[in-house]
Design an enzyme around this catalytic site. Structure first.
Site, PDB file in Angstrom:
ATOM      1  N   HIS A 112     -11.703   5.211 -14.610  1.00 27.76           N
ATOM      2  CA  HIS A 112     -12.673   4.348 -15.288  1.00 27.76           C
ATOM      3  C   HIS A 112     -13.370   3.413 -14.293  1.00 27.76           C
ATOM      4  O   HIS A 112     -12.832   3.109 -13.219  1.00 27.76           O
ATOM      5  CB  HIS A 112     -11.973   3.530 -16.370  1.00 27.76           C
ATOM      6  CG  HIS A 112     -10.944   2.595 -15.796  1.00 27.76           C
ATOM      7  ND1 HIS A 112     -11.281   1.381 -15.215  1.00 27.76           N
ATOM      8  CD2 HIS A 112      -9.612   2.709 -15.659  1.00 27.76           C
ATOM      9  CE1 HIS A 112     -10.186   0.794 -14.763  1.00 27.76           C
ATOM     10  NE2 HIS A 112      -9.161   1.585 -15.012  1.00 27.76           N
ATOM     11  N   GLU A 216      -2.999   4.387 -19.425  1.00 27.16           N
ATOM     12  CA  GLU A 216      -2.447   3.853 -18.178  1.00 27.16           C
ATOM     13  C   GLU A 216      -0.949   3.596 -18.333  1.00 27.16           C
ATOM     14  O   GLU A 216      -0.443   3.493 -19.460  1.00 27.16           O
ATOM     15  CB  GLU A 216      -3.187   2.556 -17.814  1.00 27.16           C
ATOM     16  CG  GLU A 216      -2.760   1.885 -16.502  1.00 27.16           C
ATOM     17  CD  GLU A 216      -2.882   2.785 -15.264  1.00 27.16           C
ATOM     18  OE1 GLU A 216      -2.276   3.880 -15.249  1.00 27.16           O
ATOM     19  OE2 GLU A 216      -3.557   2.361 -14.312  1.00 27.16           O
TER      20      GLU A 216
END
Ligand SMILES: *[C@@H]1O[C@H](CO)[C@@H](O)[C@H](O)[C@H]1NC(C)=O
Ligand SMILES: *[C@@H]1O[C@H](CO)[C@@H](O)[C@H](O)[C@H]1NC(C)=O
Ligand SMILES: *[C@@H]1O[C@H](CO)[C@@H](O)[C@H](O)[C@H]1NC(C)=O
Ligand SMILES: *[C@@H]1O[C@H](CO)[C@@H](O)[C@H](O)[C@H]1NC(C)=O
Ligand SMILES: *[C@@H]1O[C@H](CO)[C@@H](O)[C@H](O)[C@H]1NC(C)=O
Length: 350
Positions: A112, A216
């Protein structure tokens, strides 16, 4: 366990084009005495070469890292074919010749763009971030719980979009046939900016699947706590949310963190899910630096840290092997260490 499509290829000397209508081959019957083993096939991308320094590597300066080389199948390709077209033909041929227990996929792992949590960690310094600020939602002026991307993060995603567009125009790069994305906002946003503006084919539109386990490392930091399912659906209505995705985030636990070995176990779980259900060869996953590091470990790829916004392709060989899979027993989360008083700001030394 594997699910692969074999594409019919026309091997005329000058065409080297794949028939775009795939048909599934019979998947190996599921058996508890067989499991999927992953390996990275080296020699095709600069990133899997020990001589490449991840710290200075720029995927946009190197054709995504695809090495300029010949393949054994080049004689079936026109001289005018680009490196990516010849590589596509080679990978298609690998899959045709490999039988049903072996599947090759090219997985583009995209990190990202910069999020507000990244800014805050830089601002406060990592020790103060970890022990004090990361467990809070924000500081009154900046919010980093389920962090959004910053303008710089959006520019990094736009850079990825522009690079994909240039590869399509100049290299006729094979486009992803399937898209997967972490449920955290910074990835949902990054995938959208990267892929929603590209000239994609109607057969493989940008309709990513949101998958819980591509998130994550679950650290007890609020930036790793996802939004509820309703929020994700309303904010990104064109995204598919995988079956069984819970309304609330059941995996985040305040002040507790997932153990790194357990992260690799769940990374393998989600990869087994993708490789066991998706017959496509060209796959995009938008995720996080820590999670991509975990996926690379599962793929047997060397360590290759990605900066925010960076992308790494991997040629992955997945093989169904018989035997007892490694234990997938996980251990409880562990308590993270925190401090009760606000640490001082780092002194500016520059
Ligand atoms: C790359 O480095 C690793 C770790 O140092 C080593 O095990 C491996 O053999 C190296 N690979 C090549 C192709 O040199
Ligand atoms: C491959 O060669 C082209 C020119 O022929 C060059 O522009 C490109 O940078 C090279 N790529 C790599 C990864 O070496
Ligand atoms: C909050 O953190 C940001 C950096 O993430 C910083 O720019 C801002 O000054 C901080 N606000 C306060 C009130 O300290
Ligand atoms: C998706 O990206 C496009 C192009 O950057 C933008 O116009 C749009 O607002 C984005 N949508 C969402 C839901 O973020
Ligand atoms: C889902 O999240 C949104 C945004 O954070 C919030 O407004 C809403 O109340 C939540 N919905 C439920 C059912 O908890």
């Amino acid at each position: 366990m594997l699910f692969k499509y074999i594409q019919a290829v026309s091997c005329l000397a000058v065409t080297c084009t794949a028939n775009s209508t795939p048909h599934p081959t019979s998947a190996l019957e599921y058996s508890s005495s067989a499991y999927i083993e992953y390996s990275t096939v080296p020699g095709f991308f600069l990133q899997d070469d020990n001589a490449t320094d991840p710290g200075t590597f720029d995927y946009t300066a190197t054709n995504f890292g695809l090495i300029n080389r010949t393949y054994p199948t080049d004689n079936q390709c026109s001289d005018s074919f680009t490196q990516w077209q010849k590589f596509k033909h080679y990978v298609t041929t690998l899959n045709i010749r490999s039988g049903k227990d072996v599947d090759y996929k090219v997985v583009f792992l995209g990190n990202h763009g910069e999020g507000y949590h990244n800014l805050a960690e830089s601002y406060y310094g990592t020790p103060a971030w970890n022990c004090y600020w990361s467990i809070r939602d924000g500081n009154g002026t900046s919010v980093w719980a389920d962090a959004k991307i910053t303008p710089n993060g959006a520019a990094q995603a736009q850079k990825a979009a522009d690079f994909w567009a240039s590869r399509i125009a100049l290299q006729k790069i094979p486009l992803p046939q399937s898209y997967y994305v972490s449920p955290l906002t910074r990835c949902l946003q990054t995938a959208n900016i990267t892929f929603s503006q590209l000239p994609l084919s109607r057969t493989h539109p940008f309709v990513p699947t949101v998958k819980e386990l591509f998130r994550e490392g679950i650290s007890g930091h609020t930036c790793d706590r996802r939004g509820n399912r309703t929020y994700i659906h309303d904010a990104f209505p064109r995204y598919q949310i995988e079956a069984g995705f819970s309304e609330e985030d059941l995996l985040f636990k305040p002040l507790e963190g997932e153990v790194p070995t357990d992260q690799d176990i769940r990374s393998k779980t989600v990869l087994d899910d993708v490789f066991g259900s998706d017959g496509h060869t060209w796959i995009s996953v938008t995720s996080h630096s820590g999670e991509i590091a975990s996926i690379l470990r599962v793929f047997g790829h060397r360590t290759f840290s990605l900066n925010t916004g960076a992308v790494i392709p991997v040629l992955v060989k997945a093989e169904t092997v018989s035997g007892t899979p490694a234990s997938t027993a996980t251990v409880p989360y562990t308590t993270i260490s925190t401090c009760s008083t606000q640490p001082p700001l780092p002194t500016a030394t520059i």
